[in-house]
Enzyme design. Structure first.
Site, PDB file in Angstrom:
ATOM      1  N   PHE A 246      13.404 -78.957 -69.834  1.00  0.00           N
ATOM      2  CA  PHE A 246      13.840 -78.969 -68.524  1.00  0.00           C
ATOM      3  C   PHE A 246      13.789 -77.628 -68.222  1.00  0.00           C
ATOM      4  O   PHE A 246      14.647 -77.408 -66.850  1.00  0.00           O
ATOM      5  CB  PHE A 246      15.341 -79.510 -68.754  1.00  0.00           C
ATOM      6  CG  PHE A 246      15.563 -80.793 -69.356  1.00  0.00           C
ATOM      7  CD1 PHE A 246      14.770 -82.111 -68.997  1.00  0.00           C
ATOM      8  CD2 PHE A 246      16.296 -80.945 -70.660  1.00  0.00           C
ATOM      9  CE1 PHE A 246      15.359 -83.191 -69.760  1.00  0.00           C
ATOM     10  CE2 PHE A 246      16.488 -81.976 -71.336  1.00  0.00           C
ATOM     11  CZ  PHE A 246      16.024 -83.126 -70.704  1.00  0.00           C
ATOM     12  N   ARG A 607      -0.164 -92.209 -57.619  1.00  0.00           N
ATOM     13  CA  ARG A 607      -0.435 -93.161 -58.589  1.00  0.00           C
ATOM     14  C   ARG A 607       0.379 -93.403 -59.689  1.00  0.00           C
ATOM     15  O   ARG A 607       0.435 -92.071 -60.247  1.00  0.00           O
ATOM     16  CB  ARG A 607      -2.033 -93.104 -58.976  1.00  0.00           C
ATOM     17  CG  ARG A 607      -2.550 -94.268 -60.070  1.00  0.00           C
ATOM     18  CD  ARG A 607      -2.948 -95.459 -59.096  1.00  0.00           C
ATOM     19  NE  ARG A 607      -3.388 -96.653 -60.159  1.00  0.00           N
ATOM     20  CZ  ARG A 607      -4.367 -96.889 -60.609  1.00  0.00           C
ATOM     21  NH1 ARG A 607      -5.432 -95.997 -60.586  1.00  0.00           N
ATOM     22  NH2 ARG A 607      -4.435 -97.928 -61.644  1.00  0.00           N
ATOM     23  N   ILE A 608       0.899 -94.448 -60.350  1.00  0.00           N
ATOM     24  CA  ILE A 608       1.696 -94.465 -61.621  1.00  0.00           C
ATOM     25  C   ILE A 608       0.662 -94.835 -62.711  1.00  0.00           C
ATOM     26  O   ILE A 608       0.168 -95.822 -62.919  1.00  0.00           O
ATOM     27  CB  ILE A 608       2.728 -95.585 -61.471  1.00  0.00           C
ATOM     28  CG1 ILE A 608       3.765 -95.293 -60.214  1.00  0.00           C
ATOM     29  CG2 ILE A 608       3.446 -95.616 -62.785  1.00  0.00           C
ATOM     30  CD1 ILE A 608       4.436 -93.731 -60.471  1.00  0.00           C
ATOM     31  N   ASN A 610       1.403 -94.678 -66.058  1.00  0.00           N
ATOM     32  CA  ASN A 610       2.109 -95.589 -66.848  1.00  0.00           C
ATOM     33  C   ASN A 610       3.405 -96.020 -66.472  1.00  0.00           C
ATOM     34  O   ASN A 610       4.318 -95.173 -66.427  1.00  0.00           O
ATOM     35  CB  ASN A 610       2.203 -94.948 -68.389  1.00  0.00           C
ATOM     36  CG  ASN A 610       2.525 -95.765 -69.354  1.00  0.00           C
ATOM     37  OD1 ASN A 610       3.723 -96.619 -69.037  1.00  0.00           O
ATOM     38  ND2 ASN A 610       2.264 -95.587 -70.566  1.00  0.00           N
ATOM     39  N   GLN A 617      11.136 -91.661 -66.950  1.00  0.00           N
ATOM     40  CA  GLN A 617      11.252 -90.254 -66.075  1.00  0.00           C
ATOM     41  C   GLN A 617      12.236 -90.217 -65.033  1.00  0.00           C
ATOM     42  O   GLN A 617      12.894 -89.490 -64.807  1.00  0.00           O
ATOM     43  CB  GLN A 617       9.953 -89.821 -65.664  1.00  0.00           C
ATOM     44  CG  GLN A 617       8.906 -89.128 -66.719  1.00  0.00           C
ATOM     45  CD  GLN A 617       9.118 -87.734 -67.023  1.00  0.00           C
ATOM     46  OE1 GLN A 617      10.127 -87.215 -67.296  1.00  0.00           O
ATOM     47  NE2 GLN A 617       7.879 -87.137 -66.638  1.00  0.00           N
ATOM     48  N   GLY A 683       8.560 -85.382 -63.044  1.00  0.00           N
ATOM     49  CA  GLY A 683       9.514 -85.170 -64.138  1.00  0.00           C
ATOM     50  C   GLY A 683      10.800 -84.550 -63.399  1.00  0.00           C
ATOM     51  O   GLY A 683      11.641 -84.696 -64.205  1.00  0.00           O
ATOM     52  N   GLU A 684      10.549 -84.294 -62.022  1.00  0.00           N
ATOM     53  CA  GLU A 684      11.602 -83.254 -61.556  1.00  0.00           C
ATOM     54  C   GLU A 684      12.096 -84.342 -60.646  1.00  0.00           C
ATOM     55  O   GLU A 684      13.613 -84.266 -59.988  1.00  0.00           O
ATOM     56  CB  GLU A 684      11.137 -82.116 -61.249  1.00  0.00           C
ATOM     57  CG  GLU A 684      11.109 -81.308 -62.729  1.00  0.00           C
ATOM     58  CD  GLU A 684      10.388 -79.801 -62.394  1.00  0.00           C
ATOM     59  OE1 GLU A 684      11.160 -78.924 -62.252  1.00  0.00           O
ATOM     60  OE2 GLU A 684       9.213 -79.906 -62.367  1.00  0.00           O
TER      61      GLU A 684
HETATM   62 MO1  MOS Z   1      10.666 -77.534 -65.202  1.00  0.00          MO
HETATM   63  S1  MOS Z   1      12.425 -76.591 -64.554  1.00  0.00           S
HETATM   64  O1  MOS Z   1       9.311 -76.972 -64.307  1.00  0.00           O
HETATM   65  O2  MOS Z   1      10.667 -76.918 -66.858  1.00  0.00           O
END
Ligand code: MOS
Length: 717
Positions: A246, A607-608, A610, A617, A683-684
């Site tokens: 993270f 595009r996804i 998976n 995520q 991811g974010e």
């Molecule tokens: Mo993330 S905060 O870019 O590891």
């Protein structure tokens, strides 16, 4: 045997079996013989210096091999920050640089012993005579010094990050029919990955091997090489698996350098695993922020002004800035005038750092709360206000065209799925028995980020292939999605692709941060696949034809290595992901704990690759956002500066019982200008906006506007 396409399939994780059976080795379980164990002694005072440190009784304790302090440390040099090919130390001050103490928890000594217990016991025998001075601990204190942010990015970039704008916000605020000025607060947060940071360092002559829990083996290698005066090729950093990061494992923290220093001093391989308590002061945090929003609009709800001013806590030892406005107020809505500023109050607290959607996470709480407040002032539905103002034509700050823009679809489709239409517009107007029920929404946003790296593909005569690059799987599914993308690039089954990551002897990969990995590695994979085809005279050929061409060379395998770097396309278009969250809460007025009853979120992240790992995520980001909304807050003692809730009993992250059903929808349209697979990272984005969506739902349920996270029950009584 041309594969019909692995990208887009909900493949199981290729590393799933290794993880559940325990054969996946993490940094804290290195395959190293003759290990010694290190334990850190940390400062109990927040400001001052060491007058004297007495290690003699500890040195006599059973099993002790060495004790490292500022007085006997091996000389190391300050590595230069290098974002492109090297690494960056998170703290500007090198560990054990001198006897100055900048925050409670600062590393003051390292005990190396034959067992962890022996190291801990000896650590307790070290006597430190402190000169303690009054620490600065309150970033909001009247008259506190404020810094214009310094920079590891260079002055030019930093200037555009720190402060900027266009138009005349003050005039627009004055002239507007409706305006709003409100201030929002977000507390300090800690990353709390499941796997604590861990380092093992092994010196063999002038070669150094390090097992480290890091999001950037390439960067860690560069920093260690420079610090110890070794050529980069003499240093190897290994990290095939990470139990979450993270952001707290992105830049290089003192404990990693200290472990190598301890190994050098002790002359044996040394392992150090941070305790959960040490994690709170040793590898960054999200700094607390105060954000003041000014918004002005016509009475039809067209934005005329946005101003976003952020003050945050910093440290005495680093340069981190939480760029709250950068990816939020600068990007999401169109307004003829816009201004933003960021300021830091340097304090005697640990250095902050990137934490999941740095900038956007606290920034979106302020912006999306303010937009909600504005909607009530205007008497316009909160969703409708956003639809009227979202910058659908172009990036509102750079003026570049979007590479791909589908936010309106996120708004309408997620609203439909959630049942937004059934929402009673009246505040505190929905009851179910004793429960107050509310619905809130917010926009999610995160830039499309792509770095560079090098990939190697090895293809064997039997049609199997290996992709190798020093990129990372943070636990997110990168091994799996890289196998899928490689399979399609070569036209083979993903079962025939092996992926090697997380080792600095592999071709250099990007820092696993900024949600960039999948987008960056897509370019690298396709470049390496093209180079491989060319090397066997099979340009444009995939699948069985390519395998035949490899076989025809008569060699057991063919390999090709190629870089994938950001190209001119990044200057031509604006790449950004957007999404929409809808949240329903229920609150018992007598015991007003906010219950999250339902979340529906839709994201446009290209595009996804998976759907299974992508959904995880999204859920992970939202759960972390719910933690931010309701429970998470790092407290320090106002006098000593020590962290008082440095454990999972007192720093409450959400557990399953806190989370209701979460539904994740994706637009799933390829952003082909970005990379061959058309993917942007995810991811974010999930965590952005969610705290505001919860706060907005709480307001709708109760009529109480909480501008100060987390939304604890006492704030609703
Ligand atoms: Mo993330 S905060 O870019 O590891």
């Amino acid at each position: 045997m041309l594969s019909p396409g692995a990208v887009g399939k909900p493949m199981d994780r290729v590393d799933g079996r290794a993880k559940v059976t325990g054969s996946a080795r993490y940094a804290g379980e290195p395959p190293v013989q003759n290990l010694a164990y290190a334990f850190i002694v940390q400062s109990t005072v927040a400001s001052g210096m060491i007058r004297a440190i007495d290690t003699a009784p500890a040195m006599k304790a059973a099993g002790v091999i060495a004790i490292l302090t500022h007085e006997n440390k091996p000389a190391i040099v300050q590595p230069k920050p290098d974002f492109l090919t090297g690494g960056i130390t998170a703290e500007v001050r090198l560990p054990l640089a001198d006897n100055v103490i900048n925050h409670a928890g600062q590393h003051l000594a390292v005990v190396v012993a034959r067992s962890l217990d022996a190291a801990k016991h000896a650590a307790s025998l070290i006597k430190i005579d402190y000169v303690s001075t009054e620490p600065l601990l309150d970033f909001l204190a009247e008259g506190a010094q404020k810094n214009a942010p310094p920079s590891f990015f260079g002055d030019e970039i930093q200037a555009t990050l720190g402060k900027g704008g266009r138009g005349d916000v003050a005039a627009a605020m004055k002239a507007a029919e409706v305006s709003l000025t409100e201030t929002y607060f977000t507390p300090a947060h800690n990353h709390n990955p499941m796997e604590p940071s861990a380092t093992t360092a092994v010196f063999e002559g002038d070669r150094l091997t390090v097992y480290d829990s890091t999001q950037w083996v390439t960067g860690t290698r560069a920093v260690l090489a420079e610090a110890f005066g070794l050529p980069r090729e003499n240093v190897r950093v290994i990290c095939p698996y990470i139990g979450g990061g993270f952001g707290c494992k992105g830049f290089i923290w003192p404990h990693t350098i200290l472990t190598a220093m301890a190994a050098k001093l002790a002359g044996v391989p040394v392992k150090m695993v941070l305790t959960r308590q040490q994690m709170f002061t040793s590898c960054g945090r999200r700094p607390p922020t105060r954000q003041t929003m000014n918004l002005a609009a016509t009475k039809e709800g067209k934005l005329l002004a946005i101003r976003h001013d952020t003050l945050m806590a910093g440290s005495k030892i680093g340069m981190y800035m939480e760029v709250c406005a950068m990816g939020t107020s600068r990007v999401v809505y169109d307004s003829p005038s816009l201004e933003f500023t960021h300021e830091i109050t340097p304090l005697n607290l640990p250095e902050p750092t990137f934490m999941r959607a740095p900038g956007e996470t606290p920034g979106s709480f302020a912006l999306e709360s303010a937009m909600d407040e504005l909607s009530y002032k205007l008497n316009i539905d909160p969703l409708e206000l956003r639809i009227r103002n979202c910058a659908k034509d172009k990036h509102p700050f750079s003026g570049k065209p979007w590479s791909s823009y589908n936010l309106l679809q996120c708004y309408t489709q997620a609203a439909e799925k959630f049942g937004w239409k059934s929402r009673n517009p009246k505040v505190a107007g929905t009851k179910e028995g004793d429960l107050m029920v509310g619905m809130g929404m917010a926009t999610a946003m995160f830039p499309g980020v792509r770095f560079g790296g090098v990939a190697r593909i090895k293809m064997f005569a039997d049609g199997k292939a290996i992709l190798s690059t020093a990129a990372h799987d943070l636990g997110t599914g990168a091994y799996t999605v890289f196998a899928q993308m490689t399979a399609d690039a070569l036209g083979i089954d993903p079962e025939n692709v092996k992926v090697e990551l997380g080792d600095s002897i592999l071709p250099p990969g990007p820092l696993a941060g900024g949600s960039n990995s999948t987008a960056t590695v897509s370019v690298m994979i396709h470049a390496a696949a093209a180079a491989l085809r060319e090397s066997v005279g099979a340009v444009g050929v995939r699948g069985a034809g390519l395998v035949s061409a490899v076989k025809a060379t008569g060699k057991p395998f063919v390999e090709a290595t190629a870089p994938g770097v950001p190209g001119p396309e990044l200057a031509e278009s604006a790449f950004n992901s957007f999404g929409a969250h809808f949240v329903e809460v229920a609150i018992d007025p007598l015991m007003p704990r906010v219950q999250i009853r339902k979340v529906v979120s839709m994201f446009d992240v290209g595009r996804i690759v998976n759907p299974k790992t992508a959904r995880s995520q999204g859920i992970g980001g939202i759960v972390m956002g719910i933690g931010m909304a309701l429970t998470e807050e790092t407290h320090h003692d106002a006098r000593s500066g020590r962290i008082v809730n440095n454990n999972f009993a007192d720093y409450a992250v959400p557990v399953n019982a806190d989370i209701g059903p979460i539904e994740i929808l994706f637009v799933d349209k390829p952003d082909t200008k970005f990379n061959p697979d058309g993917v942007r990272g995810l991811g974010e984005i999930g965590i952005t906006g969610i705290a505001a969506a919860v706060a907005n739902a709480v307001y709708h349920a109760t009529g109480k506007r909480i501008r100060d996270l987390p939304i604890l029950p006492d704030k609703l009584l």
